[in-house]
Design a protein around this motif. Structure first.
Motif, PDB file in Angstrom:
ATOM      1  N   LYS A   6       0.836  -1.197   0.000  1.00 18.72           N
ATOM      2  CA  LYS A   6       0.000   0.000   0.000  1.00 18.72           C
ATOM      3  C   LYS A   6       0.872   1.248   0.000  1.00 18.72           C
ATOM      4  N   GLU A   7       0.727   2.030  -0.997  1.00 18.52           N
ATOM      5  CA  GLU A   7       1.522   3.236  -1.071  1.00 18.52           C
ATOM      6  C   GLU A   7       0.796   4.211  -1.979  1.00 18.52           C
ATOM      7  N   ILE A  16       3.369   8.455   0.756  1.00 20.26           N
ATOM      8  CA  ILE A  16       2.692   8.137   2.012  1.00 20.26           C
ATOM      9  C   ILE A  16       2.703   6.627   2.192  1.00 20.26           C
ATOM     10  N   THR A  17       3.343   6.169   3.259  1.00 23.55           N
ATOM     11  CA  THR A  17       3.322   4.747   3.565  1.00 23.55           C
ATOM     12  C   THR A  17       2.969   4.583   5.034  1.00 23.55           C
ATOM     13  N   SER A  18       2.600   3.373   5.356  1.00 22.62           N
ATOM     14  CA  SER A  18       2.285   3.068   6.744  1.00 22.62           C
ATOM     15  C   SER A  18       3.583   2.711   7.464  1.00 22.62           C
ATOM     16  N   SER A  19       3.669   3.024   8.752  1.00 26.61           N
ATOM     17  CA  SER A  19       4.909   2.758   9.477  1.00 26.61           C
ATOM     18  C   SER A  19       5.106   1.245   9.646  1.00 26.61           C
ATOM     19  N   PRO A  20       6.299   0.742   9.824  1.00 25.75           N
ATOM     20  CA  PRO A  20       7.560   1.470   9.787  1.00 25.75           C
ATOM     21  C   PRO A  20       7.952   1.879   8.364  1.00 25.75           C
ATOM     22  N   HIS A  21       8.677   3.002   8.285  1.00 26.45           N
ATOM     23  CA  HIS A  21       8.992   3.555   6.972  1.00 26.45           C
ATOM     24  C   HIS A  21      10.332   3.072   6.451  1.00 26.45           C
ATOM     25  N   ILE A  22      11.061   2.341   7.294  1.00 25.07           N
ATOM     26  CA  ILE A  22      12.313   1.748   6.821  1.00 25.07           C
ATOM     27  C   ILE A  22      12.227   0.241   7.054  1.00 25.07           C
ATOM     28  N   LEU A  23      12.843  -0.512   6.170  1.00 28.46           N
ATOM     29  CA  LEU A  23      12.814  -1.971   6.296  1.00 28.46           C
ATOM     30  C   LEU A  23      14.233  -2.511   6.228  1.00 28.46           C
TER      31      LEU A  23
ATOM     32  N   GLU B 327       9.516  11.197   1.498  1.00 34.91           N
ATOM     33  CA  GLU B 327       8.488  11.003   2.509  1.00 34.91           C
ATOM     34  C   GLU B 327       8.831  11.897   3.694  1.00 34.91           C
ATOM     35  N   PRO B 333      11.233   7.097  11.819  1.00 37.91           N
ATOM     36  CA  PRO B 333      10.820   6.202  10.742  1.00 37.91           C
ATOM     37  C   PRO B 333      10.149   4.904  11.201  1.00 37.91           C
ATOM     38  N   MET B 334      10.305   4.532  12.480  1.00 40.76           N
ATOM     39  CA  MET B 334       9.696   3.273  12.913  1.00 40.76           C
ATOM     40  C   MET B 334       8.205   3.432  13.245  1.00 40.76           C
ATOM     41  N   SER B 338       3.380   9.381   8.102  1.00 42.56           N
ATOM     42  CA  SER B 338       3.609  10.047   6.817  1.00 42.56           C
ATOM     43  C   SER B 338       2.707  11.252   6.671  1.00 42.56           C
ATOM     44  N   LYS B 362      10.145   1.366   1.610  1.00 49.59           N
ATOM     45  CA  LYS B 362       9.705   0.036   1.206  1.00 49.59           C
ATOM     46  C   LYS B 362       8.739   0.208   0.047  1.00 49.59           C
ATOM     47  N   PHE B 416       9.642  -4.578   9.917  1.00 54.84           N
ATOM     48  CA  PHE B 416      11.021  -4.217   9.604  1.00 54.84           C
ATOM     49  C   PHE B 416      11.840  -5.434   9.194  1.00 54.84           C
ATOM     50  N   ARG B 429      -2.807  -3.648  12.950  1.00 58.52           N
ATOM     51  CA  ARG B 429      -3.605  -2.464  13.309  1.00 58.52           C
ATOM     52  C   ARG B 429      -5.037  -2.622  12.831  1.00 58.52           C
TER      53      ARG B 429
END
Lengths: 325, 444
Positions: A6-7, A16-23, B327, B333-334, B338, B362, B416, B429
């Motif tokens: 989803k983006e 706009i992305t759902s958290s977490p924003h880093i992977l 973004e 970031p965790m 956004s 991602k 993550f 969620r």
């Protein structure tokens, strides 16, 4: 199950992305390609000992696996992911569990069965209950019981002609003879293509561990359980039963421990489940080897334990942090 | 020595070096501010001003009418231009007061020094905290006066200050501890008096060695009984339950609050704000915000007035390296959110603004779960995220509850680590929302 994550983009060009924003830098192809790398020493040794036969078997099984995967993914209207490496691993592992003299046609059949029935029929990668390579081998064991137990001495040992012989496990079981442990360790013995050299497999396994893709518990727990249960029988009657080191060096124990027990899809996710899985499988290996009708028990030990993994995951659900019961 | 910590968790790239060494500087006085009347969960405030009213910096403009809410104050002097709905960083729009500044700045006599706690009763202290509109400054912005009002039957023995700052990029707590350690400790002492606790514990991740030293130094004169506990640098070390486990070895039972195990946890920034409120009568009208990220020209730690727009803050940090394909996150970031527009204001819970390039995000398709157990090994709450994710996604709420879905703290560790890039925490969620919907009376 491939979908767009989803983006969206907002009106002003913000993502706009759902958290977490880093992977984390990791992915399925990365893991699978590392496993293939880790199998290189075992393949190299099998080619050294069994020459062209080894090459033919590995190439045949790998190609057959990949084509079957692609065919079924197309049939199921899924994205074709043969290059993610999982079908390649199935092909290589199947080849490494077959005798060097096994007919090419049979190898193709085994690979097709492994990927089609063992994996795609369940829904593809991640949904299979059983390790596909082992399921393919079990199928061949049932279909060609004689061919799959016809073994040859390594060519490197006896020149170019294939000499029919028994495996160390069969010698132990049916004739009460022991193959020197050092031969087992380096692979200078008869057996399936990739199962003969414990050293090559351990090198690959350690590389996987170094990369962080396998959990110590699984290979060491499995080998440890085989060692302990084998040791118990040896202590009971050292004249009749082999030393425990023999158990972990002979047959498919090493390959199974580092590359099949550790299969992420078909092993439990919980710590307790993983212990039950490896100890149960190790116990089965020793029981089948010493008391079953077959000389080798690695394949069935893992397949049988694979079957109860979904239950193990459910039964051994960890206690939630702060859970009061 | 082995550092104290909790079980599981992850080690994301921290990128703290972008801003950690930059001292807190005062942001330019904004020409206008937009102050949302709701800045956290709980009830919104009643506006006390209307269009055209003149307001003074520090004047209360929104009254807390319910218990779980905190009043809001004007962060600049000027004229009320509007009281209407405006986008805010948590998502959507809320009623906000727009103030056009007159350029004047009120002098708060920030002299520093000891706080005279002897002359004030615990109740008076708590009322002063409430009147100053202080909320948790770690991100969730839960009203502080509520947190420090345990029911009579709950005995609080220890106050824990959270100086972990485990979110990547963020350094605002780090700077507060380094530059205002006395404020932090005096604030802590005040909180201890309010809840009548004897124990004082400050948990700080060991990657902030200088902050540990600064707090220890300040504590030796202000609060000698305070125990500074260096913690392993690991995410989510600053999650309340993880922090309590790591510092005082107590497990908060499922469905309970920290006060049930005798502790109250506050952020170090909150403690500093408590000092400002008690010492100078200064309400929470500004805060330290870390502005950082790989797509920002000049990361900084800024003292920003509540209500300043993200756009204005970002412009003071050299602006963005790219205009599109980035973004902008409120928070780290965790767990940050956004933003769809830069027209949102900094609010009391805005610990940072993180700007990430599109390439770091991602943007992959997700694949099937291969049961690699990475998420199970990462989950600090010892849940099975791969399973909960599926149950949440398909809304099987009974099973979702059975597998403990409601215990999820949404830290994002599972997403993550997932090699299949499955948005696990997003699905969990959904599951939590569906459970709550199903439990609401009148819905089927």
């Amino acid at each position: 199950m491939e979908k767009e994550a989803k983006e969206q983009e907002s009106a002003v060009g913000l993502i706009i992305t759902s958290s977490p924003h880093i992977l984390k830098e990791t992915s399925i192809p990365k893991i699978m390609h590392t496993v293939i790398m880790a199998l290189i020493p075992a393949m190299a040794v099998s080619i050294y000992f069994f020459r062209l036969r080894a090459v033919i078997m590995i190439v045949t099984c790998t190609l057959a696996s990949m084509l079957t995967e692609a065919f079924f993914q197309r049939l199921r209207k899924r994205q074709v992911t043969v290059y993610d490496g999982s079908a390649i691993i199935t092909g290589i592992l199947l080849a490494l569990t077959l005798p060097p003299s096994f007919p090419v046609f049979g190898a193709v059949l085994g690979a097709v069965f492994a990927v089609a029935i063992g994996k795609q029929f369940f829904g593809g990668l991640g949904y299979n209950i059983f390790n596909p390579a082992l399921l393919g081998r079990a199928f061949l064991q049932a279909t060609y019981p004689v061919l799959i137990t016809t073994w040859t001495e390594p060519f490197a040992k006896k020149g170019v002609d294939a000499i029919a012989t028994a495996t160390p496990l069969a010698l132990m079981k049916f004739e009460g003879k022991m193959v020197p442990l050092l031969d087992l360790f380096f692979g200078n013995t008869s057996g399936s293509l990739g199962e003969t050299s414990a050293l090559a497999i351990i090198i690959g396994g350690l590389y996987l561990r170094y990369k962080g893709y396998i959990n110590w518990k699984l290979p060491l727990g499995y080998l440890g359980a085989i060692f302990v249960f084998g040791g118990i029988f040896w202590l009971i009657n050292p004249a009749k039963y082999p030393v425990p080191v023999f158990h972990i060096l002979a047959g498919g124990a090493m390959l199974g421990a580092w590359f099949m027990v550790t299969d992420m899809v078909t092993s439990p996710v919980t710590v307790l489940g993983q212990w039950i899985f490896v100890i149960g499988a190790g116990f089965l290996v020793v029981i089948i080897r010493l008391f079953g009708g077959l000389p080798e028990g690695v394949m069935y030990s893992i397949l049988l334990m694979n079957a109860i993994v979904p239950l193990l995951n459910r039964w051994t659900k960890p206690k939630i942090f702060g859970e009061v019961k | 020595m082995r550092l104290k910590t909790f079980k599981h968790g992850i080690h994301p790239p921290y990128h703290k070096d972008l801003a950690a060494h930059k001292g807190v500087e005062r942001a330019a006085l904004p020409k206008a501010v937009v102050i949302p009347l709701q800045q956290h969960i709980g009830a919104p405030c009643q506006p006390l001003v209307k269009r055209g009213d003149a307001v003074e910096e520090g004047q209360k403009i929104g009254e807390a009418v319910a218990f779980v809410t905190a009043p809001v104050h004007a962060s600049i002097s000027g004229k009320v231009k509007a009281v209407d709905k405006h986008p805010y960083p948590i998502g959507g729009k809320v009623v906000s007061v727009t103030i056009e500044g007159d350029g004047s700045v009120k002098e708060w006599p920030e002299t520093g020094g000891a706080l005279d706690l002897g002359s004030m009763s615990p109740e008076a202290l708590r009322d002063a905290v409430k009147a100053a509109g202080i909320v948790g400054m770690g991100g969730a912005a839960f009203p502080t006066h509520v947190k420090i009002s345990p029911p009579k039957d709950k005995r609080i023995d220890t106050v824990i200050l959270n100086g972990c700052e485990c979110e990547p990029f963020l350094t605002s707590d780090h700077r507060v501890m380094l530059e205002f350690p006395e404020k932090v400790l005096w604030g802590m002492k005040a909180i201890m008096k309010v809840v009548n606790a004897q124990g004082a514990v400050i948990g700080i991740e060991e990657n902030k060695r200088d902050a540990i030293d600064a707090i220890e130094r300040a504590a030796s004169s202000i609060l000698p009984e305070a125990k500074v506990v260096p913690l392993e640098t690991k995410y989510p070390q600053g999650a309340e339950k993880m922090l309590i486990m790591a510092t005082v070895k107590r497990k908060v039972p499922v469905g309970s609050l920290p006060m049930d195990v005798g502790v109250v946890v506050n952020n170090v920034g909150t403690a500093a704000a408590v000092y400002d409120a008690l010492m100078y009568g200064k309400p929470l009208i500004e805060r330290v915000v870390t502005v950082s990220g790989n797509s920002l020209r000049e990361p900084r730690n800024l003292m920003v007035r509540i209500g300043t727009s993200f756009k204005e803050v970002l412009e003071q940090c050299g602006g963005l390296k790219e205009d599109t394909d980035i973004e902008v996150i409120s928070g780290g970031p965790m767990m940050g959110v956004s933003q769809t527009t830069l027209d949102v204001p900094v609010i009391k819970g805005t610990s940072g603004i993180t700007v990430l390039p599109g390439g770091d995000l991602k943007r992959d398709v997700y694949r099937s779960c291969i049961r690699c157990a990475s998420c199970v090994e990462a989950c600090p709450m010892a849940l099975m995220p791969y399973r909960l994710g599926d149950l949440g996604r398909v809304e099987r709420i009974e099973e979702f509850k059975d597998w403990g879905g409601l215990s999820c703290i949404e830290c994002g560790c599972c997403s993550f680590v997932c090699p299949s890039k499955r948005p696990l925490v997003q699905w969990i969620r959904i599951g939590k929302i569906k459970v709550r919907e199903s439990e609401r009376p009148g819905t089927a």
